[in-house]
Design an enzyme around this catalytic site. Sequence first.
Site, PDB file in Angstrom:
ATOM      1  N   ASP A 184       0.906  -1.327   0.061  1.00 46.38           N
ATOM      2  CA  ASP A 184       0.016   0.042  -0.002  1.00 46.38           C
ATOM      3  C   ASP A 184       0.841   1.264   0.049  1.00 46.38           C
ATOM      4  OD1 ASP A 184      -2.193   1.460   0.149  1.00 46.38           O
ATOM      5  OD2 ASP A 184      -3.169   0.477   1.736  1.00 46.38           O
ATOM      6  N   ASP A 230     -10.675   1.669  -2.884  1.00 47.91           N
ATOM      7  CA  ASP A 230     -11.125   1.414  -1.435  1.00 47.91           C
ATOM      8  C   ASP A 230     -12.810   1.238  -1.301  1.00 47.91           C
ATOM      9  OD1 ASP A 230      -8.728   1.078  -0.448  1.00 47.91           O
ATOM     10  OD2 ASP A 230      -8.669   3.072   0.317  1.00 47.91           O
TER      11      ASP A 230
END
Length: 695
Positions: free
Chosen positions: A450, A513
């Site tokens: 990430d 997301d």
Amino acid sequence: MSIVINNSKNVFLLQTVSNSYAFGIDDQGLVRHLYWGKRIEAVEDFEMPVLTEVSTNDPVYEITPEEFPVYGSLRYKEHCLKVTFADGTREVVYEYVGYQIEKTEAYDELILELKDQYYALKIELHYKVYEKYDLMERFVVLHNESNEAMEVEQLQSGQFHIPYEDLNFTNVHGHWGAEQQRFVQKVSYGKILIENRRGISSHNHNPYFILDKDATETSGDVYFGALRRTGNFSGVVEQTPYGETLVQLGLNAHDFCLKLQAGETFTSPAIICGYSNSGFETMSHNLHNFAKDFILRAGLRPVLYNSWEATEFGVTCEEQKKLAKRAQELGAELFVVDDGWFGERNGIENGLGDWYVNEEKFPNGIDELIKEVKSLGLLFGIWVEPEMVNPPTKLYAEHPDWIYHFDTRESDTSRGQYVLDMTKVEVQNFVYQMLDDLLSYHEIDYIKWDANRPISQTNLHKDIWYRHIEAVYDIVKKLKEKHPNVLFEACASGGGRIDYGILGIFDDFWTSDNTDAYDRLTVQDSYSYIYPIKAMRAWVTDCPNFISNRMISMKFRFHSAMMGTLGIGCNILKFTEEDSNLSKEMIALYKKIRPIIQEGDFYRLQNTSENDYHLYEYTKDAEGLVFAFLPQTKIGHRKVTVKLRGLKKEAVYSVILETKEIKKSGAYLMQHGFDLCLTGDYASTLIQFKEIERR
């Protein structure tokens, strides 16, 4: 032959199955574009037009359709290369030297050699021709053959000339939680600029261009190109006063300067580009097939369970064991522990950089969990954010100089973290060693990498925007050489690193997301124009969704997520018996049809109804399927006619519509189609079909 040359005219013709691309050297030594479009067989047909000035305000250099315009002379247009030489001269004047041809099993490559007339700068224009894919790959190599440094202030990987005005330009806009929002705008006079300045590819635009002349999925001229680069990029689209449209794509010149030392070579990011005279579908198929055959790792992607939404930062070994056992019972193949397993990580403000296992959460170490996961027959994955550090950590206390910073300024925190200076060798070594230790000492099969904030306080060197991501690439390449079975997922606060630069180095994209199943239809549709389905991670998560606060049926959520590489992100410990049974059924079904979804051809089908149907087809060999979605019934009893594509006209197909089977020819199913009627809100169905005989 994919590369045909007329040496007497200095004309180069690049041939793919359906298309041609031509350019040549004119009497002034300029590399001039001649043609891009449907295939033309005879290189002898191409002539070099004689250009004359329109006026002194429209000099020849300004109106010449150059393949690679440089800064200098009477050029005021966008340029691909700007260099400052050691003596301060800021103009490139090139001359044609010659060419080379290199052949491999995968492609033929033309290398055009140019050099500056005075300075020891060599410029190579590379064209790789992937004949059967109707694609080219363009990039530039700069050689500093002098004894002094020179500064490269701008470098675009190529310029494209499209012989039309009033084209439609397609890209995506968006922000966190709303990535991949496709837009189409008319190209007129003035310039369209897409770019990123944040250090990641960004949620806002994506490094590609699509230009069409009123095309549809299956008809019309489409010109396209995708940059193989993560991070700062820029693209310019301009309709000129001279009857054509220009496109450039490459490194963003904002805050950029590359010092090319004596004897050094620099290679620009490549652009995968092509032309279709049969609409967007052909464009997508060519890019998808190229990615599957040349870029992506072979093999089917596993069904993933990720524990983030179930536990967030409240990770404990026992809770993760329970989730893993339940995930295995539902049919998952890979269990991924997300954020919160390391350091003093109980929220976003601490832990990043201290990559040791949290002893309170895992008193016997993380191998206790891994052993349990492996005993269930599951692969094991873990979340990391290696490019970042939180201020309270031991790492930052020991190495405060490892972040991007100016000595006289206070560095910004964003999301409670700094960005590590990945251009430093010691930082690269730390990140590599940390990950290598994780993979060497623990049975880890999957890394979710990430990156949750943009770069700021970029230190004194203007090449960091390029060098940072090169360091990331190099670390992952090195890790995969040593740990070849480990899969890597690219994530950057969702879809902030979706591009052809990172694809292939990483194996999966975390697309957004935003896991709302209805929002994901838009995200996934836009994504599909350029990027392969096989790399598109999509999850089923709990309702109400944390972004939309929307309630959607679990069947619809599964169908939406099954359009890519399936993942589950629910708190499965709270599942009802009905939830569990449906999940088992859908996961088992996905495993059966997964080869068609991940490795087949993808089609965006036309909606013929006043109701807002979303229809997507996948085919592979003799089998296929259609996902149909109706988010909301607007007009009662209004059905949709589903017209399939990509079938054999003469073949007979069996189509399963819920409990009903119809047998029709491919021609009938493509031209006439069949009727489908969904009702209610968030209704969906999966239709399977297969070839059963030839007539």
